[in-house]
Design a protein around this motif. Structure first.
Motif, PDB file in Angstrom:
ATOM      1  N   SER A  37     -11.503 -39.438 -10.570  1.00  6.44           N
ATOM      2  CA  SER A  37     -11.378 -39.014 -12.021  1.00  6.44           C
ATOM      3  C   SER A  37     -12.267 -37.641 -12.025  1.00  6.44           C
ATOM      4  CB  SER A  37     -12.029 -39.883 -13.181  1.00  6.44           C
ATOM      5  OG  SER A  37     -12.557 -40.983 -12.525  1.00  6.44           O
ATOM      6  N   TYR A  38     -12.030 -36.650 -12.941  1.00  5.56           N
ATOM      7  CA  TYR A  38     -12.573 -35.602 -13.043  1.00  5.56           C
ATOM      8  C   TYR A  38     -13.563 -35.536 -14.155  1.00  5.56           C
ATOM      9  CZ  TYR A  38      -9.804 -33.202  -9.209  1.00  5.56           C
ATOM     10  OH  TYR A  38      -9.136 -32.868  -8.073  1.00  5.56           O
ATOM     11  N   GLN A  39     -14.815 -35.171 -13.869  1.00  4.56           N
ATOM     12  CA  GLN A  39     -15.731 -35.167 -14.887  1.00  4.56           C
ATOM     13  C   GLN A  39     -15.689 -33.850 -15.760  1.00  4.56           C
ATOM     14  OE1 GLN A  39     -17.056 -38.310 -14.529  1.00  4.56           O
ATOM     15  NE2 GLN A  39     -17.340 -38.234 -16.675  1.00  4.56           N
ATOM     16  N   SER A  44       5.495 -34.660 -11.977  1.00  2.72           N
ATOM     17  CA  SER A  44       5.512 -33.496 -13.222  1.00  2.72           C
ATOM     18  C   SER A  44       4.048 -32.864 -12.743  1.00  2.72           C
ATOM     19  CB  SER A  44       5.528 -34.077 -14.361  1.00  2.72           C
ATOM     20  OG  SER A  44       4.522 -35.051 -14.585  1.00  2.72           O
ATOM     21  N   SER A  45       3.900 -31.930 -13.330  1.00  2.00           N
ATOM     22  CA  SER A  45       2.602 -31.070 -12.959  1.00  2.00           C
ATOM     23  C   SER A  45       1.430 -31.630 -13.924  1.00  2.00           C
ATOM     24  CB  SER A  45       2.958 -29.665 -13.830  1.00  2.00           C
ATOM     25  OG  SER A  45       2.029 -28.738 -13.821  1.00  2.00           O
ATOM     26  N   GLY A  46       0.377 -31.885 -13.103  1.00  6.46           N
ATOM     27  CA  GLY A  46      -0.700 -32.421 -13.666  1.00  6.46           C
ATOM     28  C   GLY A  46      -0.627 -33.998 -13.281  1.00  6.46           C
ATOM     29  N   SER A  47       0.233 -34.505 -12.408  1.00  2.00           N
ATOM     30  CA  SER A  47       0.393 -35.824 -12.058  1.00  2.00           C
ATOM     31  C   SER A  47      -0.506 -36.372 -11.043  1.00  2.00           C
ATOM     32  CB  SER A  47       1.892 -36.333 -11.878  1.00  2.00           C
ATOM     33  OG  SER A  47       2.322 -35.295 -10.923  1.00  2.00           O
ATOM     34  N   GLY A  48      -0.992 -35.355 -10.471  1.00  3.75           N
ATOM     35  CA  GLY A  48      -2.087 -35.593  -9.418  1.00  3.75           C
ATOM     36  C   GLY A  48      -1.750 -35.449  -8.124  1.00  3.75           C
ATOM     37  N   LYS A  49      -0.745 -34.736  -7.916  1.00  5.73           N
ATOM     38  CA  LYS A  49      -0.097 -34.686  -6.303  1.00  5.73           C
ATOM     39  C   LYS A  49      -1.058 -33.838  -5.494  1.00  5.73           C
ATOM     40  CE  LYS A  49       3.387 -32.248  -7.891  1.00  5.73           C
ATOM     41  NZ  LYS A  49       3.286 -32.139  -9.324  1.00  5.73           N
ATOM     42  N   SER A  50      -1.646 -32.676  -6.217  1.00  6.94           N
ATOM     43  CA  SER A  50      -2.560 -31.793  -5.231  1.00  6.94           C
ATOM     44  C   SER A  50      -3.803 -32.650  -5.116  1.00  6.94           C
ATOM     45  CB  SER A  50      -2.904 -30.530  -6.047  1.00  6.94           C
ATOM     46  OG  SER A  50      -1.362 -29.863  -6.225  1.00  6.94           O
ATOM     47  N   THR A  51      -4.231 -33.328  -6.139  1.00  4.77           N
ATOM     48  CA  THR A  51      -5.565 -34.050  -6.056  1.00  4.77           C
ATOM     49  C   THR A  51      -5.435 -35.222  -4.646  1.00  4.77           C
ATOM     50  OG1 THR A  51      -5.741 -33.907  -8.355  1.00  4.77           O
ATOM     51  CG2 THR A  51      -7.058 -35.675  -7.117  1.00  4.77           C
ATOM     52  N   LEU A  52      -4.322 -35.963  -4.701  1.00  5.70           N
ATOM     53  CA  LEU A  52      -4.070 -36.760  -3.659  1.00  5.70           C
ATOM     54  C   LEU A  52      -4.105 -36.272  -2.318  1.00  5.70           C
ATOM     55  CD1 LEU A  52      -3.199 -39.644  -2.647  1.00  5.70           C
ATOM     56  CD2 LEU A  52      -0.782 -38.978  -2.949  1.00  5.70           C
ATOM     57  N   THR A  60       6.060 -30.985  -3.533  1.00  8.38           N
ATOM     58  CA  THR A  60       7.068 -30.060  -4.013  1.00  8.38           C
ATOM     59  C   THR A  60       7.442 -30.550  -5.389  1.00  8.38           C
ATOM     60  OG1 THR A  60       9.055 -28.879  -3.606  1.00  8.38           O
ATOM     61  CG2 THR A  60       8.733 -31.286  -2.982  1.00  8.38           C
ATOM     62  N   HIS A  61       7.841 -29.465  -6.019  1.00  8.14           N
ATOM     63  CA  HIS A  61       8.598 -29.628  -7.331  1.00  8.14           C
ATOM     64  C   HIS A  61      10.110 -29.727  -7.149  1.00  8.14           C
ATOM     65  CE1 HIS A  61       5.098 -28.202  -9.720  1.00  8.14           C
ATOM     66  NE2 HIS A  61       5.548 -29.533 -10.478  1.00  8.14           N
ATOM     67  N   GLU A  62      10.659 -29.122  -6.251  1.00  9.37           N
ATOM     68  CA  GLU A  62      11.965 -29.124  -6.003  1.00  9.37           C
ATOM     69  C   GLU A  62      12.727 -30.043  -5.463  1.00  9.37           C
ATOM     70  OE1 GLU A  62      12.001 -24.392  -4.784  1.00  9.37           O
ATOM     71  OE2 GLU A  62      10.070 -25.399  -4.675  1.00  9.37           O
ATOM     72  N   LEU A  66     -12.546 -23.565  -2.084  1.00  4.89           N
ATOM     73  CA  LEU A  66     -11.171 -22.393  -2.492  1.00  4.89           C
ATOM     74  C   LEU A  66     -10.901 -22.083  -3.765  1.00  4.89           C
ATOM     75  CD1 LEU A  66      -9.086 -24.856   0.099  1.00  4.89           C
ATOM     76  CD2 LEU A  66      -9.712 -22.386   0.189  1.00  4.89           C
ATOM     77  N   ARG A  67     -11.154 -22.968  -4.793  1.00  4.87           N
ATOM     78  CA  ARG A  67     -10.692 -22.744  -6.146  1.00  4.87           C
ATOM     79  C   ARG A  67     -11.467 -21.655  -6.756  1.00  4.87           C
ATOM     80  NH1 ARG A  67     -11.306 -28.049  -8.230  1.00  4.87           N
ATOM     81  NH2 ARG A  67      -9.466 -28.857  -7.552  1.00  4.87           N
ATOM     82  N   ASP A  68     -12.562 -21.180  -5.898  1.00  6.93           N
ATOM     83  CA  ASP A  68     -13.473 -20.129  -6.493  1.00  6.93           C
ATOM     84  C   ASP A  68     -12.739 -18.820  -6.269  1.00  6.93           C
ATOM     85  OD1 ASP A  68     -16.579 -19.347  -6.869  1.00  6.93           O
ATOM     86  OD2 ASP A  68     -15.454 -17.634  -5.790  1.00  6.93           O
TER      87      ASP A  68
HETATM   88  N1  LIG Z   1     -11.671 -29.528 -10.318  1.00 12.89           N
HETATM   89  C1  LIG Z   1     -10.888 -30.248 -11.569  1.00 12.89           C
HETATM   90  N2  LIG Z   1     -11.476 -30.240 -12.522  1.00 12.89           N
HETATM   91  C2  LIG Z   1     -11.107 -31.119 -13.764  1.00 12.89           C
HETATM   92  N3  LIG Z   1      -9.686 -31.210 -13.767  1.00 12.89           N
HETATM   93  C3  LIG Z   1      -9.162 -31.106 -12.368  1.00 12.89           C
HETATM   94  C4  LIG Z   1      -9.528 -30.567 -11.506  1.00 12.89           C
HETATM   95  N4  LIG Z   1      -8.663 -30.334 -10.493  1.00 12.89           N
HETATM   96  C5  LIG Z   1      -7.605 -30.987 -11.131  1.00 12.89           C
HETATM   97  N5  LIG Z   1      -7.896 -31.476 -12.297  1.00 12.89           N
HETATM   98  C6  LIG Z   1      -6.956 -32.040 -13.290  1.00 12.89           C
HETATM   99  O1  LIG Z   1      -6.340 -33.156 -12.566  1.00 12.89           O
HETATM  100  C7  LIG Z   1      -5.017 -33.384 -13.199  1.00 12.89           C
HETATM  101  C8  LIG Z   1      -4.235 -33.414 -11.735  1.00 12.89           C
HETATM  102  O2  LIG Z   1      -4.126 -32.249 -11.013  1.00 12.89           O
HETATM  103  P1  LIG Z   1      -3.306 -31.954  -9.721  1.00 12.89           P
HETATM  104  O3  LIG Z   1      -3.687 -30.521  -9.422  1.00 12.89           O
HETATM  105  O4  LIG Z   1      -3.511 -33.028  -8.899  1.00 12.89           O
HETATM  106  O5  LIG Z   1      -2.082 -31.807 -10.470  1.00 12.89           O
HETATM  107  P2  LIG Z   1      -0.616 -31.475  -9.558  1.00 12.89           P
HETATM  108  O6  LIG Z   1       0.208 -32.837  -9.678  1.00 12.89           O
HETATM  109  O7  LIG Z   1      -0.928 -30.975  -8.235  1.00 12.89           O
HETATM  110  O8  LIG Z   1       0.071 -30.411 -10.578  1.00 12.89           O
HETATM  111  P3  LIG Z   1       1.007 -29.203 -10.339  1.00 12.89           P
HETATM  112  O9  LIG Z   1       2.237 -29.655 -10.127  1.00 12.89           O
HETATM  113  O10 LIG Z   1       0.807 -28.423 -11.412  1.00 12.89           O
HETATM  114  O11 LIG Z   1       0.177 -28.627  -9.001  1.00 12.89           O
HETATM  115  C9  LIG Z   1      -4.669 -32.386 -13.962  1.00 12.89           C
HETATM  116  O12 LIG Z   1      -4.692 -32.651 -15.214  1.00 12.89           O
HETATM  117  C10 LIG Z   1      -5.547 -31.164 -13.637  1.00 12.89           C
HETATM  118  O13 LIG Z   1      -6.054 -30.559 -15.143  1.00 12.89           O
END
Ligand SMILES: Nc1ncnc2c1ncn2[C@@H]1O[C@H](COP(=O)(O)OP(=O)(O)OP(=O)(O)O)[C@@H](O)[C@H]1O
Ligand SMILES: [Mg+2]
Lengths: 234, 414
Positions: free
Chosen positions: A10-12, A39-47, A198-200, B411-413
């Motif tokens: 989780s993000y604070q 979808s965008s914001g689903s947490g792919k990049s986070t993972l 990817t989205h595509e 990296l986000r910076d």
């Molecule tokens: N450093 C952060 N601080 C707070 N919230 C974050 C941070 N990074 C990501 N989030 C939130 O976490 C959620 C997931 O982000 P993430 O980047 O993983 O999405 P994503 O699936 O990669 O989206 P996209 O397809 O747009 O890249 C989003 O709602 C985003 O706003």
């Protein structure tokens, strides 16, 4: 090769927290080519960032190549990033004052490879991505597709076991996207494990397996028949 | 430090970030430059004042007896102190090596002076041959009094330039002429010159003559000394003050005067008078140090700022390097290594330029109260060291932070 169990993140943000990953279970064998969709914001990049050890999970297990990654010191984490993991970013993340070759050679600097060997190796990987003639150009002199190919060459130069690519084609047109995917498939053919966000749909179908993320969990995980990108590349 | 690969990496970075390097270097170099020039002029001002002062600063010490103002050992206040030859001789004997020149002086009273038919109203003083050097009088004609005159109680006289002009203006030389003092003929043997005309209106005769011929007994009106030159100005002041104090208490004892009764026997030291100037130069020194420290602080703030900006600018690069497997220490090391290298080189360039300028221009500076501005090398070197240290510390914390946050944060910076 990669295994995660009940991963939470989780993000604070001020007083409220955003629960992004809500218990991910996932396993990828060596040599797999997995597309991560959602979808965008689903947490792919986070993972992917957690898998690439660029970020840390709150709870859950992460096992990389049989080793449990847990509360590593920065120095140990650096070694894993250097030896095991290659990362390709949507925004390329090349160092702008270094030439293509120097960018590709950089991970080797951190492997303590000598300058000469670094250059030889960097040129070899640049040749693989078809950019040998561009070796002495700065990123600002390259097109988006070329930059991403340099980034892939850089990720490959360290000869990682796992390549993680976060929307590697996100900033590219479809022709260039296919060229990049062709490259990724070739690397995968050599036995590397690769995860691609990817989205595509068409890009996802050039992988061998697709997982879908929604609301912080994996809702779908299927093996597919791979479409070869080379069919679209002349 | 001796990691060649690291050096190559740093030279690459420097070569490809010329503007950044140049600006960092420029600010450090100009900071050092300004500081050194400032300190140099501070020193120049000190030199200048010390010099101005040394010219007329005779290391002279004068004794003027007065009246006691306190009761002491049964003696009433209001007693007039009379110096005697023995006071002079004893003190001279005891302090031979501390005294450069010394002379007692006897004002000859109740006399009439004439040259031919002309009455002269100039003061006649009995002095020793050394008096010339104490007064810093230059002989324009003839000679000053000498020991033989003294031993023979000779009736010779040395006159001031002013007297020579006023009285002997028509003569080619007054040397050999006789003047008449209370009926006795005195032969003119010399004419002296002084800075001030007022002091050229005196006639000097040998002390012995003054005391024996004109009923002076062994009385002395005042004493004059000069002290030998000291290594430094400060030392000269210290020695003069010590000499003065000891001379005063010696005379107080010899004449049974209370130690606190400073008006009974006044001892005046030209150098001590100059303490005014001395403390002025000290204040100037303090002032320049103050300005210098402010400059250093400004330099430190400047260098620190630049380091903060440089690290901030490189945060994303730090993230990239970390994603590629750089260890935190290697990143901190790289940034500091580069910072130290750049600040050191530019610091020394600033130092060389400023010191070169002082060296070239310094000796030719001819302004009142500024002389040979120069700077202490070790002070300058420490300044460079302080700036390097400041840059290092200022660079360390942001670099350390950037190297230890999650890679993705760096990296986000943007
Ligand atoms: N450093 C952060 N601080 C707070 N919230 C974050 C941070 N990074 C990501 N989030 C939130 O976490 C959620 C997931 O982000 P993430 O980047 O993983 O999405 P994503 O699936 O990669 O989206 P996209 O397809 O747009 O890249 C989003 O709602 C985003 O706003
Ligand atoms: Mg994303």
């Amino acid at each position: 090769m990669i295994e995660i169990r009940d991963l939470h993140k989780s993000y604070q943000m001020g007083s409220n927290s955003l629960h992004v990953l809500k218990g991910i279970n996932f396993k990828a064998e060596e040599g797999e080519l997995v597309a991560i969709m959602g979808s965008s914001g689903s947490g792919k990049s986070t993972l992917l960032n957690i898998l690439g050890m660029l970020d840390e999970a709150d709870t859950g297990d992460y096992i990389l190549d049989g080793v449990k990654i847990e509360k590593l010191s920065e120095t140990k984490a650096a070694r894993y990033r250097n030896k095991f993991l290659g990362f390709v970013f949507q925004s390329f993340n090349l160092i702008n004052y270094k030439t293509a070759m120097e960018n590709v050679a950089l991970p080797l600097y951190y492997q303590k490879v000598s300058r000469k060997d670094r250059e030889t190796k960097a040129l070899k990987y640049l040749e693989q991505v078809g950019l040998k003639e561009w070796a002495n150009h700065l990123p600002s002199e390259l097109s988006g597709g070329q930059k991403q190919r340099v980034a892939i060459a850089r990720a490959m130069a360290a000869e990682p076991k796992v390549l993680l690519a976060d929307e590697p084609t996100g900033a590219l047109d479809s022709t260039t996207s296919y060229e990049v995917m062709d490259l990724i498939q070739q690397i995968n053919d050599q036995g590397n494990t690769i995860l691609v966000v990817t989205h595509e749909e068409d890009i996802a179908h050039m992988c061998k397996r697709i997982i879908h993320l929604r609301d912080g969990v994996i809702v779908e995980d299927k093996k597919i028949d791979q479409v070869r990108a080379s069919e679209y590349v002349q | 430090m001796f990691d060649i690969e690291r050096w190559q990496e740093i030279f690459d970075t420097i070569r490809k970030n010329k503007l950044r390097t140049f600006l960092t270097g420029l600010s450090v170099a100009s900071g050092i430059f300004i500081l050194v020039i400032l300190l140099g002029f501070g020193q120049g001002m000190r030199n200048g004042i010390a010099h101005e002062f040394e010219q007329d600063a005779a290391t002279s010490v004068w004794v003027w007896p007065g009246m006691t103002s306190m009761e002491y050992k049964g003696m009433n206040p209001g007693r007039r102190i009379q110096l005697r030859n023995e006071n002079y001789e004893n003190w001279d004997q005891m302090n031979r090596e501390r005294i450069e020149f010394s002379s007692p002086r006897n004002f000859v009273n109740g006399i009439s002076v004439t040259y031919g038919n002309e009455a002269l109203v100039y003061g006649v003083q009995g002095v020793s041959p050394q008096f010339q050097f104490i007064e810093n009088a230059k002989m324009s004609e003839g000679r000053f009094l000498n020991q033989t005159d003294h031993d023979n109680t000779a009736k010779v006289v040395v006159i001031g330039q002013k007297i020579r002009q006023d009285v002997f203006g028509s003569l080619e030389t007054p040397i050999g002429e006789y003047i008449d003092i209370s009926g006795l003929p005195f032969k003119i043997v010399g004419v002296y010159k002084e800075q001030e005309e007022r002091e050229e209106e005196r006639m000097y005769i040998p002390l012995n003559t003054a005391q024996k011929v004109f009923n002076g007994g062994d009385r002395i009106n005042n004493l004059a000394y000069t002290l030998p030159p000291a290594e430094t100005f400060d030392q000269a002041v210290a020695e003069a003050v010590a000499f003065k104090d000891q001379l005063q208490s010696y005379l107080q004892q010899a004449h049974t005067v209370a130690p606190e009764d400073t008006s009974a026997i006044q001892v005046w030291s030209a150098l001590e008078e100059a303490k005014r100037y001395y403390s002025l130069t000290r204040n100037i020194k303090l002032f320049f140090w103050f300005v210098g420290i402010c400059t250093i602080i400004a330099g430190v703030v400047g260098v620190s700022n630049i380091m903060l900006i440089v690290v901030k600018e490189r945060t994303r690069e730090i993230g990239i390097r970390k994603a590629l497997g750089a260890k935190p220490w290697s990143i901190v090391g790289m940034i500091l290594h580069e910072a130290i290298f750049v600040t050191a080189i530019s610091g020394f360039l600033g130092l060389i330029f400023s010191m070169g300028l002082l060296e070239l221009v310094g000796p030719h500076v001819e302004v009142d109260y500024i002389m040979n501005p120069s700077v202490n090398l070790s002070v300058a070197l420490s300044t460079v060291a302080v700036l390097i240290l400041a840059g290092t510390i200022a660079g360390f914390f942001p670099a350390w932070r950037a190297a230890n946050v999650q890679v993705i944060t760096a990296l986000r910076d943007e």
